[in-house]
Write an enzyme that holds these catalytic residues in place. Structure first.
Site, mmCIF file in Angstrom:
data_model
loop_
_atom_site.group_PDB
_atom_site.id
_atom_site.type_symbol
_atom_site.label_atom_id
_atom_site.label_comp_id
_atom_site.label_asym_id
_atom_site.label_seq_id
_atom_site.Cartn_x
_atom_site.Cartn_y
_atom_site.Cartn_z
ATOM 1 N N LYS A 146 63.459 38.996 63.742
ATOM 2 C CA LYS A 146 62.892 39.751 62.628
ATOM 3 C C LYS A 146 61.557 40.340 63.075
ATOM 4 O O LYS A 146 60.770 39.674 63.764
ATOM 5 C CB LYS A 146 62.703 38.816 61.439
ATOM 6 N N SER A 205 63.716 39.466 52.552
ATOM 7 C CA SER A 205 62.941 40.134 53.596
ATOM 8 C C SER A 205 63.616 40.065 54.956
ATOM 9 O O SER A 205 63.378 40.910 55.812
ATOM 10 C CB SER A 205 61.523 39.562 53.663
ATOM 11 N N SER A 210 64.196 34.161 51.699
ATOM 12 C CA SER A 210 64.432 35.277 52.616
ATOM 13 C C SER A 210 65.240 34.950 53.853
ATOM 14 O O SER A 210 65.513 35.841 54.655
ATOM 15 C CB SER A 210 63.103 35.914 53.027
#
Length: 544
Positions: free
Chosen positions: A121, A202, A226
């Site tokens: 990420k 997210s 998330s």
């Protein structure tokens, strides 16, 4: 990610380019060609453990794998369905793969992930030639040259950092009206199961990229949902560790009390292999060796009925999952009431995040290289106003505005709020449910069938099942494992346990997965109306 309070639960979850339809392409009058299938074949279709074993046996080289994944990113993420789930591909990935292949050929095995490509990420720093941006224009030049400890662990185990995943900008903590999966730099992440559906949370890019087989494994981060939500709506395994098990150093932060990174993979064993490398003090616990497919025998399982939600399809799949636990020898204990009932819980949980965000983000920004000109949250607010046509085109920065004037973490109001929400979710929440009901583990649905991406209204969610918000605020471990589909969209089954019970929680998820194996391969449909059972009713009887 951002937090929305939906009494009595916290639904703490949570536009770019339009998806390109993949139906039929007209090439001449009355002549059409069938759409290309984007379902993976070959090594891309395999799980992380299968890929690691094939690398070890010499069936495939790391260079071949990396090349295949980059080709698939180009075909599925950059073109075709245009998932927009990958922000950057490591320009040195091929050379890293070649070097690892050379080491293997000479008998130098780096570790159990030797040559395995993974995607991070893009709020997680790596020393590779890629920026760490959180999807924001202000951080487009944030090339730090630092490996976060979790990346150092993955690298020490032999993994290759293939690239950075798109996300919800600033980990979905910029606006109360944001869209999950959108960043100014990367646009809108698309759900590979149905391209107009919300990819959630997210870590949306990490979930979509994993579901679409763009790497052997991905890493997400969670403050409140998330990892779990994008895992469930994209149909992969997601593991949120106990806070502190995986170091948060050199990860763009939201909350010092809730943030954690965790693996997202096609299988629980794959998640365990990644956690072995990512966890602080790796080597002290072997999460792979601890997996026990027979762990359910003789155990007592607390079923969180207060969190099953109102969607009849999800409830039916959840009941089937609970029946599988019983068939495996577990005793089911129904838990009807939510123990977290304080009227001021929602406002206190938000205040904790607002305070911690300002303090931790200012500390992070101060450590970035000179190429980053925004050194404080106030600088970011001003930057976004100066670049409003890009940054504020779809939604505001209301959370930034709330957080900026708040006092530091020595503020008595903050400390009182933090202690209240932690007590409510820990000793009076998960610990109390485990103890009062004499159960070993807690289960619930992981989340909803997501609504459509909506660039006008922002995230619009249906009634939100699950209790992951309790584990998130408590900082306790939580795993999400696929339990089936609803009209082609995946939904998942959650196991939650006490602080530090990561081994146990992961093993329960493994036992359930081994009995069911319900992960669904994405079909890249443009909308739900592409499904036969929906297309007909949408037309109506007279139009068929």
């Amino acid at each position: 990610m951002k937090t929305k309070i939906m009494v009595p639960l916290v639904a703490a979850l949570l536009a770019g380019c339009s998806p390109q339809a993949n139906n039929q392409t007209e090439v001449a009058e009355d002549v059409t060609v069938a759409a290309v299938s984007h379902v993976p074949t070959g090594w891309a279709a395999k799980t992380l453990p299968e890929i690691a074993a094939a690398l070890q046996s010499g069936e495939v080289s790391s260079e071949e794998l990396v090349s295949a994944y980059i080709e698939r990113i180009n075909q599925v993420d950059r073109a075709g369905p245009t998932l927009q789930s990958v922000l950057a591909v490591n320009p040195d990935a091929i050379s890293l793969a070649k070097e690892l292949d050379r080491k293997r050929a000479s008998g130098e095995i780096v570790g159990p992930l030797h040559g395995v490509p993974v995607i991070l990420k893009d709020n997680i720093e790596s020393a590779d030639n890629m920026a760490t941006t959180a999807g924001a224009l202000a951080l487009k030049d944030n090339v730090t040259g630092r490996d976060s400890p979790l990346v150092a662990g993955l690298r020490s185990a032999g993994a290759i950092i293939l690239g950075k995943a798109n996300l919800s900008q600033w980990a979905n903590f910029r606006s109360n009206d944001s869209m999950s999966g959108w960043t100014a730099l990367g646009g809108q992440v698309r759900n590979p199961h149905q391209l107009d559906r919300n990819p959630c949370g997210s870590s949306s890019g990490s979930g979509a990229a994993m579901a679409a087989s763009l790497a052997a494994g991905t890493v997400g981060t969670e403050t409140n949902g998330s990892i779990i939500c994008p895992s469930t709506v994209n149909g992969v395994v997601g593991f949120k560790p106990t806070v502190g098990l995986v170091s948060q150093q050199y990860i763009i932060p939201i909350s010092s009390s809730q943030d954690t990174a965790g693996p997202m993979t096609k299988s629980v064993r794959g998640a365990a292999m990644m956690l072995n490398a990512m966890a602080t003090g790796a080597g002290k616990t072997d999460y792979v060796a601890a997996l026990d497919a027979g762990i359910l025998e003789g155990k007592r399982v607390g079923v969180l009925r207060f969190a099953e939600g109102s969607n009849a399809d999800i409830v039916a799949l959840f009941n089937a999952a609970v029946a599988e636990l019983e068939a495996a020898g577990a005793t089911v204990v129904e838990i009807a009431d939510n123990p977290v009932t304080a009227d001021d819980f929602g406002s206190n949980s938000r205040q904790v995040l607002y305070h911690e965000f300002k303090a931790t983000l200012n500390e992070y920004l101060a450590s970035t290289p000179d190429t980053v000109k925004t050194r404080t949250l106030s600088d970011l607010i001003a930057f976004n106003l100066d670049n409003a046509d890009v940054e504020l085109a779809l939604y505001d920065q209301s959370i930034f505005d709330i957080s900026a004037p708040l006092p530091g973490l020595d503020d008595p109001a903050y400390i009182e709020a933090r202690d209240m929400v932690q007590s409510a979710t820990r000793e009076n929440g998960i610990d109390a449910m485990l103890s009062a009901n004499n159960v070993d583990i807690l289960v619930a649905p992981s989340g909803p069938v997501p609504g459509r991406i909506d660039p006008i209204n922002g995230d619009v969610w249906p009634s939100f099942p699950g209790a992951g918000w309790i584990a998130a605020i408590a900082g306790y471990p939580h795993i999400s494992v696929p339990m089936g589909t609803v009209h082609g969209m995946p939904v998942s089954f959650s196991f939650m346990g006490a602080r530090g019970e990561d081994v146990k929680v992961m093993s329960y998820g493994y036992a359930y997965e081994q009995r069911t194996n319900l992960r669904a391969e994405p079909q890249y449909l443009p909308t739900a109306e592409a499904r036969d059972e929906i297309a007909g009713p949408m037309k109506g009887v007279l139009n068929q």
